[in-house]
Design a protein around this motif. Structure first.
Motif, PDB file in Angstrom:
ATOM      1  N   LEU A 137     -11.604  15.012  -0.971  1.00 25.50           N
ATOM      2  CA  LEU A 137     -10.657  15.602  -0.020  1.00 25.50           C
ATOM      3  C   LEU A 137      -9.228  15.111  -0.282  1.00 25.50           C
ATOM      4  O   LEU A 137      -8.273  15.885  -0.214  1.00 25.50           O
ATOM      5  CB  LEU A 137     -11.060  15.269   1.414  1.00 25.50           C
ATOM      6  CG  LEU A 137     -12.211  16.060   2.001  1.00 25.50           C
ATOM      7  CD1 LEU A 137     -12.607  15.492   3.367  1.00 25.50           C
ATOM      8  CD2 LEU A 137     -11.847  17.526   2.132  1.00 25.50           C
ATOM      9  N   THR A 138      -9.092  13.829  -0.598  1.00 24.84           N
ATOM     10  CA  THR A 138      -7.774  13.280  -0.893  1.00 24.84           C
ATOM     11  C   THR A 138      -7.171  13.944  -2.127  1.00 24.84           C
ATOM     12  O   THR A 138      -5.978  14.272  -2.139  1.00 24.84           O
ATOM     13  CB  THR A 138      -7.851  11.751  -1.090  1.00 24.84           C
ATOM     14  OG1 THR A 138      -8.377  11.163   0.099  1.00 24.84           O
ATOM     15  CG2 THR A 138      -6.493  11.153  -1.408  1.00 24.84           C
ATOM     16  N   ALA A 139      -7.976  14.159  -3.152  1.00 24.78           N
ATOM     17  CA  ALA A 139      -7.484  14.824  -4.362  1.00 24.78           C
ATOM     18  C   ALA A 139      -7.003  16.241  -4.037  1.00 24.78           C
ATOM     19  O   ALA A 139      -5.948  16.673  -4.517  1.00 24.78           O
ATOM     20  CB  ALA A 139      -8.576  14.855  -5.430  1.00 24.78           C
ATOM     21  N   ILE A 140      -7.754  16.941  -3.210  1.00 29.18           N
ATOM     22  CA  ILE A 140      -7.355  18.296  -2.796  1.00 29.18           C
ATOM     23  C   ILE A 140      -6.032  18.228  -2.035  1.00 29.18           C
ATOM     24  O   ILE A 140      -5.108  19.022  -2.292  1.00 29.18           O
ATOM     25  CB  ILE A 140      -8.452  18.957  -1.949  1.00 29.18           C
ATOM     26  CG1 ILE A 140      -9.681  19.243  -2.813  1.00 29.18           C
ATOM     27  CG2 ILE A 140      -7.942  20.231  -1.279  1.00 29.18           C
ATOM     28  CD1 ILE A 140     -10.921  19.620  -2.029  1.00 29.18           C
ATOM     29  N   ARG A 141      -5.914  17.284  -1.116  1.00 30.75           N
ATOM     30  CA  ARG A 141      -4.681  17.136  -0.330  1.00 30.75           C
ATOM     31  C   ARG A 141      -3.506  16.739  -1.225  1.00 30.75           C
ATOM     32  O   ARG A 141      -2.376  17.179  -1.013  1.00 30.75           O
ATOM     33  CB  ARG A 141      -4.862  16.110   0.788  1.00 30.75           C
ATOM     34  CG  ARG A 141      -5.887  16.497   1.831  1.00 30.75           C
ATOM     35  CD  ARG A 141      -5.596  17.833   2.427  1.00 30.75           C
ATOM     36  NE  ARG A 141      -6.479  18.094   3.555  1.00 30.75           N
ATOM     37  CZ  ARG A 141      -6.422  19.180   4.278  1.00 30.75           C
ATOM     38  NH1 ARG A 141      -5.549  20.124   4.012  1.00 30.75           N
ATOM     39  NH2 ARG A 141      -7.252  19.349   5.287  1.00 30.75           N
ATOM     40  N   GLN A 142      -3.748  15.913  -2.222  1.00 27.90           N
ATOM     41  CA  GLN A 142      -2.682  15.525  -3.147  1.00 27.90           C
ATOM     42  C   GLN A 142      -2.208  16.724  -3.958  1.00 27.90           C
ATOM     43  O   GLN A 142      -1.007  16.886  -4.185  1.00 27.90           O
ATOM     44  CB  GLN A 142      -3.152  14.412  -4.075  1.00 27.90           C
ATOM     45  CG  GLN A 142      -3.185  13.048  -3.429  1.00 27.90           C
ATOM     46  CD  GLN A 142      -1.851  12.628  -2.874  1.00 27.90           C
ATOM     47  OE1 GLN A 142      -1.718  12.404  -1.675  1.00 27.90           O
ATOM     48  NE2 GLN A 142      -0.847  12.519  -3.704  1.00 27.90           N
ATOM     49  N   LEU A 143      -3.130  17.564  -4.396  1.00 28.02           N
ATOM     50  CA  LEU A 143      -2.729  18.782  -5.106  1.00 28.02           C
ATOM     51  C   LEU A 143      -1.856  19.662  -4.227  1.00 28.02           C
ATOM     52  O   LEU A 143      -0.834  20.198  -4.687  1.00 28.02           O
ATOM     53  CB  LEU A 143      -3.962  19.571  -5.558  1.00 28.02           C
ATOM     54  CG  LEU A 143      -4.594  19.161  -6.871  1.00 28.02           C
ATOM     55  CD1 LEU A 143      -5.825  20.000  -7.154  1.00 28.02           C
ATOM     56  CD2 LEU A 143      -3.602  19.254  -8.008  1.00 28.02           C
ATOM     57  N   GLN A 144      -2.243  19.812  -2.962  1.00 26.78           N
ATOM     58  CA  GLN A 144      -1.434  20.593  -2.036  1.00 26.78           C
ATOM     59  C   GLN A 144      -0.034  19.993  -1.904  1.00 26.78           C
ATOM     60  O   GLN A 144       0.961  20.714  -1.900  1.00 26.78           O
ATOM     61  CB  GLN A 144      -2.102  20.651  -0.659  1.00 26.78           C
ATOM     62  CG  GLN A 144      -3.355  21.470  -0.619  1.00 26.78           C
ATOM     63  CD  GLN A 144      -4.080  21.361   0.716  1.00 26.78           C
ATOM     64  OE1 GLN A 144      -3.941  20.384   1.451  1.00 26.78           O
ATOM     65  NE2 GLN A 144      -4.853  22.394   1.042  1.00 26.78           N
ATOM     66  N   CYS A 145       0.035  18.681  -1.814  1.00 27.56           N
ATOM     67  CA  CYS A 145       1.315  17.984  -1.678  1.00 27.56           C
ATOM     68  C   CYS A 145       2.163  18.172  -2.934  1.00 27.56           C
ATOM     69  O   CYS A 145       3.373  18.430  -2.840  1.00 27.56           O
ATOM     70  CB  CYS A 145       1.057  16.500  -1.424  1.00 27.56           C
ATOM     71  SG  CYS A 145       2.545  15.513  -1.335  1.00 27.56           S
TER      72      CYS A 145
END
Length: 162
Positions: A137-145
């Motif tokens: 989930l963090t990796a997905i959120r980092q990509l969004q960021c």
């Protein structure tokens, strides 16, 4: 999808905090009011806390509130700071991917071992899935960021209110 994108972590964090608080409260009442202790409460609260922490990592990544050293970023000229911030987000993304891949290995080993928790008999793979889920989930959120920051590169800078 928008609701899920904006509130996925809260959907898990709030019930985990609530359950953990109730379990600890019951344990305190049992211990001090009834001079009897629940054998499973501390273990379950610990595992709920582990899951809470990993969802919180993803939550902070989504809100772009993870720990960083602003003094280091402020050393760079204003013109290149956005690029430095993107680079730092890419590094955090790489770390999240590394932990997620390591989490897969650990999860597989724990699953293969058949280990269960001592007090409640919970299969430990459910506990060891927390870093895997949290950092995916963090990796997905980092990509969004990263995409948000790249999109904002040509736009005038907004002043954040504290």
């Amino acid at each position: 999808m928008k609701f899920l994108n904006e509130h996925l972590e809260e959907f898990f964090i709030i019930p985990l905090m609530f359950a953990m608080s109730i379990i600890i409260f019951i344990q305190v009442v049992m211990r001090y009011a009834f001079q009897n202790s629940l054998t499973w409460s501390e273990e379950l609260a610990r595992y709920l806390f582990v899951w809470l922490v990993y969802f919180a990592v993803s939550y902070t990544a989504r809100r772009e509130k993870h720990i960083r050293i602003d003094a280091a970023i402020n050393l760079y000229p204003k013109s290149i700071r956005p690029y430095i911030e993107i680079l730092s987000e890419i590094i955090v993304f790489g770390f999240a991917i590394f932990i997620a891949i390591t989490g897969i290995t650990v999860y597989q080993k724990i699953t293969w071992s058949g280990q269960v928790s001592p007090a409640i008999g919970l299969p430990m793979q459910f506990v060891y899935a927390a870093p895997l889920v949290g950092f995916v989930l963090t990796a997905i959120r980092q990509l969004q960021c990263i995409f948000r920051r790249i999109k904002k590169l040509g736009q005038p800078e907004e002043v954040e209110e504290v």
